[in-house]
Scaffold this motif. Structure first.
Motif, short mmCIF file in Angstrom:
data_model
loop_
_atom_site.label_atom_id
_atom_site.label_comp_id
_atom_site.label_asym_id
_atom_site.label_seq_id
_atom_site.Cartn_x
_atom_site.Cartn_y
_atom_site.Cartn_z
N SER A 81 65.24 11.79 -100.66
CA SER A 81 66.11 10.99 -101.51
C SER A 81 66.87 11.84 -102.52
CB SER A 81 65.29 9.92 -102.23
OG SER A 81 64.42 10.54 -103.13
N SER A 133 72.54 8.78 -100.38
CA SER A 133 73.38 7.72 -100.96
C SER A 133 74.52 7.34 -100.03
CB SER A 133 73.92 8.16 -102.32
OG SER A 133 74.77 9.27 -102.18
N LYS A 176 73.61 3.66 -101.61
CA LYS A 176 72.95 3.80 -102.90
C LYS A 176 73.81 4.60 -103.86
CE LYS A 176 69.26 1.61 -101.81
NZ LYS A 176 69.04 0.29 -102.37
N HIS A 221 70.10 7.04 -106.75
CA HIS A 221 69.62 6.62 -105.41
C HIS A 221 68.80 5.34 -105.47
CE1 HIS A 221 70.08 10.94 -103.68
NE2 HIS A 221 71.23 10.36 -103.94
N GLU A 222 68.99 4.52 -106.49
CA GLU A 222 68.25 3.27 -106.62
C GLU A 222 69.17 2.06 -106.53
OE1 GLU A 222 64.96 2.81 -106.90
OE2 GLU A 222 64.53 4.94 -106.81
N ASP A 247 72.46 -0.29 -105.71
CA ASP A 247 73.38 -0.41 -104.57
C ASP A 247 74.80 -0.03 -104.99
OD1 ASP A 247 71.44 -1.18 -102.82
OD2 ASP A 247 71.80 -3.33 -103.09
N CYS A 279 76.61 1.36 -111.64
CA CYS A 279 75.35 1.25 -110.91
C CYS A 279 74.47 0.19 -111.57
CB CYS A 279 74.64 2.60 -110.91
SG CYS A 279 72.99 2.53 -110.20
#
Ligand SMILES: [Zn+2]
Length: 132
Positions: free
Chosen positions: A3, A9, A14, A19-20, A22, A41
């Motif tokens: 990740s 991503s 992401k 990377h959390e 959407d 984000c």
């Protein structure tokens, strides 16, 4: 896939920073609102719209993906499987039309990921700033 990789991503919709969260509102590229993005984000608050017209250049990234797709399918079907060029072209056009929303989304994520590198520590700092 790690990740911490930039490809994470790009491939999994992401945020390039944390990377959390959407990147696009919908999960699928084949839904009605496939082009709707978050401005920031939802997890860390990273700005997905750095400046007006930022994503114009992603058209060239999309063009590169279409070129790669066309060349790859050409080598597989015409050179390797010896399928007639006319049948290949008849099959290529619908595949390009079907892949347009997918390449649109991947090109935008790729373009933003070029400028934002993964940084979980900074993403946590941004999360604290957004939530405080
Ligand atoms: Zn984020």
């Amino acid at each position: 896939m790690s990740s911490s990789s930039r490809f994470y991503s790009i491939l999994f919709n992401k945020c390039p920073r944390c990377h959390e969260g959407d990147f696009f509102v919908t999960k699928s590229a084949f839904s009605r609102h496939f082009d709707e993005m978050h401005d920031h984000c939802p997890h860390c608050g990273e700005n997905f719209m750095p400046e007006p017209g930022f994503y114009w250049a992603s058209m060239f990234v999309s063009y590169a993906f279409f070129t790669i797709w066309s060349l790859l399918t050409f080598f597989v079907f015409v050179i390797w499987l010896k399928i007639d060029l006319d049948y290949f072209l008849i099959g290529l056009v619908p595949s390009i039309i079907l892949l347009t929303p997918y390449f649109f989304r991947v090109a935008r994520r790729t373009w933003l990921t070029i400028f934002i590198k993964p940084d979980p520590k900074r993403a946590q700092d941004l999360t604290r700033t957004v939530r405080s």
